[in-house]
Design an enzyme around this catalytic site. Structure first.
Site, PDB file in Angstrom:
ATOM      1  N   GLU A 161       9.926  10.912  22.737  1.00  0.00           N
ATOM      2  CA  GLU A 161      10.352  12.109  23.472  1.00  0.00           C
ATOM      3  C   GLU A 161      11.278  11.818  24.646  1.00  0.00           C
ATOM      4  O   GLU A 161      12.137  12.628  24.981  1.00  0.00           O
ATOM      5  CB  GLU A 161       9.125  12.888  23.959  1.00  0.00           C
ATOM      6  CG  GLU A 161       8.371  13.628  22.866  1.00  0.00           C
ATOM      7  CD  GLU A 161       7.450  12.741  22.035  1.00  0.00           C
ATOM      8  OE1 GLU A 161       7.248  11.572  22.418  1.00  0.00           O
ATOM      9  OE2 GLU A 161       6.944  13.207  20.996  1.00  0.00           O
TER      10      GLU A 161
ATOM     11  N   HIS B  48      -3.634  18.573  22.501  1.00  0.00           N
ATOM     12  CA  HIS B  48      -2.642  19.254  21.665  1.00  0.00           C
ATOM     13  C   HIS B  48      -2.657  20.766  21.833  1.00  0.00           C
ATOM     14  O   HIS B  48      -2.070  21.472  21.021  1.00  0.00           O
ATOM     15  CB  HIS B  48      -2.881  18.936  20.184  1.00  0.00           C
ATOM     16  CG  HIS B  48      -2.251  17.671  19.723  1.00  0.00           C
ATOM     17  ND1 HIS B  48      -2.488  16.463  20.321  1.00  0.00           N
ATOM     18  CD2 HIS B  48      -1.375  17.419  18.718  1.00  0.00           C
ATOM     19  CE1 HIS B  48      -1.802  15.523  19.690  1.00  0.00           C
ATOM     20  NE2 HIS B  48      -1.116  16.075  18.727  1.00  0.00           N
TER      21      HIS B  48
END
Lengths: 326, 327
Positions: free
Chosen positions: A62, A131
């Protein structure tokens, strides 16, 4: 051209496709955007249509996805970078906050950063604590970037096209449980919504519900229930957390004198806190009740379904909050 | 590699001396309280910056970390505008909003100095991607300190550059210390250039491992970086390492408990400017007077820069709030 009911997924896909057709400099890069077709299938077929130069699979990394998009944007391209979920954007926080949002300012306007980071947000899918965040408000803290939080297909298309065309960087946050929601959307390739405008999604005189993203769905459901009890809720969908447009909230509040803020984010230092503070400053004389906040519990989200839902907002919690203030 | 002409060599000498005098003056101004924030001097590393930047074409690109004054001056930024940035003036290269760590000049393809260790490395990959995407024959020179090789950005950026065959020269300026922690105390690989192997394959594809070069020798740096740039232009990314030494602390106010005076002294004697001066004297009979003149002119250029900066206007409220967004 007539509006046609499509899903949020189709709206996002159409927006991307139209903007890529319109401008050669627009390209997509990120986790599984190409061969896989997007983990939420938004970019399915794009690799065949646009080729590997403009549909770029990246490693799951990322920091460099966000950071290289910043560099490419500074150098004149218009990247649309995809991070699979906003939970992973924490890894890219420095690239987003220190670089995407700051290079223009820090170098006194020498660079522009016309880029979009698309990502998905939200809990309720039994994915456990790491998550299931809905932390878009965190990114709205920083000047130099915009944060888009659409809640309908119509908004998703118009706002994504606006984000791609704008010269400022945008974090574009889609709710992962809402991609199948359908609403009428114009086919017109020049249908673009303005940046930083909130929208009245339901009119009513008794209470102002301020919300965005998934909160819109919960709030609409709550409004239906409240209607049966003779309470008419006006729903203001913020659509953007930055620029934050509270004018319609103030206008609504002059009429209702009551406000409930609904969001999926954690409650502390939240959108609710900001809206309450601004209402208290701007609308003190119109205030007939405390501003109520409905948010996720101040707690990590668990795996097990029943207790996960217990921690998230829902229509019943909104109904209860409204009944405390009307 | 053809030996550069005399004028070119003299210009490199001029740049190195200018950087040295500029940095010495910055140190004074910092001690007088006229420069604020952090100040990271380039003293000792001049040969690396000058030799490397000289290898670039005008339309190539350069980006670096926060020890950026030398790179800015080598890339031809006006010392006046650089000094004005040090003093936080609106005539500074970044309008007084960036400071010592954040110099840039878009026109000269100098994409900036960056204060977050490794934060500029993915930007370098992105700038290279743009060049590749638009099929421009341009290379990005990305300089970093040895400390940056231990941060996640380094791995992600070098790996992506190898996957996408981006035209980047990754240049480690190994000045032996990341702040106060020496390379061997911070890195599994003492020879930092060996990290390139992590992004390359047996068949030769991926990142090329370039040489470790004597970063105190401007000619050696120029040769090696020139070759690396040609590799990047034709084949994709390459990692090279320049062995250098910063003669001052990490930043102003560094007590330097991590090294001895003797160690520093040993590098003063082999310093890049004295060494290059001797090369020029040996090569060109009677060049001393020219070099002396260059020395004087550098001193004067720095004084002019200070005067310009001190006489410049401070930024205003309008500057404070401008360029947050594109209007």
């Amino acid at each position: 051209m007539a509006d046609r009911p499509i899903t949020i997924r189709e709206a996002l896909s159409a927006a991307l496709r139209e903007e890529m057709q319109r401008d050669e400099r627009v390209f997509i890069m990120g986790e599984e955007v190409g061969v896989w077709g997007g983990t939420y299938a938004v970019t399915r077929g794009f690799l065949d249509e646009f080729g590997a130069k403009r549909v770029r699979d990246t490693p799951i990394a990322e920091m460099v996805i966000a950071g290289s998009a910043v560099g490419a944007a500074m150098a004149g391209l218009r990247p649309v970078a995809e991070l699979m979920t906003i939970n992973f954007a924490f890894l890219a926080l420095d690239a987003i906050v220190n670089h995407m949002a700051k290079v223009r300012y820090m170098f006194n306007g020498q660079f522009t950063v016309p880029m979009v980071i698309r990502t998905t947000t939200g809990g309720g899918k039994q994915l456990g604590a790491t998550h299931s965040h809905a932390p878009e408000v965190l990114f709205a803290h920083f000047p130099g970037m915009y944060v888009a939080v659409p809640g309908t297909a119509y908004d998703a298309k118009g706002m994504l096209k606006a984000s791609i065309r704008d010269d400022n960087p945008v974090l574009f946050v889609e709710h992962s449980t809402m991609l199948q929601r359908r609403s009428p959307v114009p086919d017109d390739p020049d249908f673009v919504l303005p940046i930083g405008k909130s929208d009245i999604k339901r009119e009513g005189d008794d209470v102002t519900i301020v919300t965005f993203g998934k909160g819109l769905e919960w709030s609409m459901a709550a409004a239906e229930q409240l209607e049966k009890d003779g309470i008419e809720a006006e729903i203001v969908d913020l659509r953007w957390l930055r620029p934050l447009d509270l004018e319609p909230v103030f206008e609504s509040f002059k009429k209702t004198n009551r406000c409930v803020v609904v969001e999926e984010s954690l409650p502390m230092f939240s959108v609710g806190a900001e809206v309450a503070a601004q209402l208290q400053n701007e609308m003190f004389d119109y205030m007939d009740a405390p501003v109520k906040r409905v948010a996720a519990m101040d707690n990590p989200l668990p795996y097990s379904r029943e207790i996960e839902l217990m921690a998230l907002p829902d229509a019943q919690k909104i109904v209860a909050a409204v009944k405390e203030v009307v | 590699m053809a030996t550069p002409k005399k004028d070119t060599l003299l210009d490199w000498y001029r740049q190195m001396v200018l950087i040295r005098r500029f940095e010495e003056r910055c140190a004074e101004l910092y001690q007088q309280g006229l420069i604020g924030g952090f100040l990271h001097l380039y003293i000792g590393q001049e040969a690396t910056g000058v030799g490397a930047v000289a290898a670039l074409r005008e339309n190539d690109h350069v980006i670096t970390a926060y020890r950026d004054h030398g790179i800015a001056l080598a890339r031809g930024l006006d010392p006046k505008a650089v000094m004005a940035e040090m003093l936080g003036k609106r005539t500074g290269v970044s309008g007084g909003k960036g400071g010592s760590m954040h110099l840039a000049d878009r026109e000269r393809h100098f994409w900036g100095g960056y204060g977050i260790v490794g934060g500029h490395l993915p930007l370098a990959a992105g700038i290279a991607l743009a060049a590749q995407y638009e099929e421009k024959d341009e290379v990005v020179l990305a300089l970093m300190g040895d400390g940056a090789t231990n941060i996640g950005y380094f791995h992600e950026s070098l790996n992506l550059s190898a996957v996408w065959k981006l035209p980047v020269v990754w240049l480690i300026e190994n000045n032996q210390y990341g702040m106060g922690t020496s390379v061997e105390r911070a890195s599994g690989a003492k020879e930092l250039v060996r990290r390139a192997l992590a992004y390359s394959s047996e068949d030769g594809s991926g990142m090329k491992m370039g040489p470790r070069i004597d970063g105190m020798d401007v000619l050696a740096v120029h040769d090696a970086v020139s070759e690396a740039i040609e590799h990047a232009r034709k084949h994709g990314p390459i990692l090279i390492e320049s062995l250098t030494y910063r003669l001052e602390g990490h930043s102003m106010g560094d007590p330097q408990r991590y090294r001895t005076k003797e160690e520093v002294e040993s590098f003063v004697e082999s310093g890049p400017i004295g060494r290059f001066r001797q090369v020029l004297i040996d090569k060109y009979k009677g060049v001393e007077s020219t070099l002396d003149k260059i020395d004087e002119e550098a001193l004067q250029a720095v004084e002019d820069a200070v005067e310009f900066a001190q006489n410049s206007e401070d930024p205003t409220y309008e500057d404070l709030i401008s360029h947050v967004y594109v209007d």
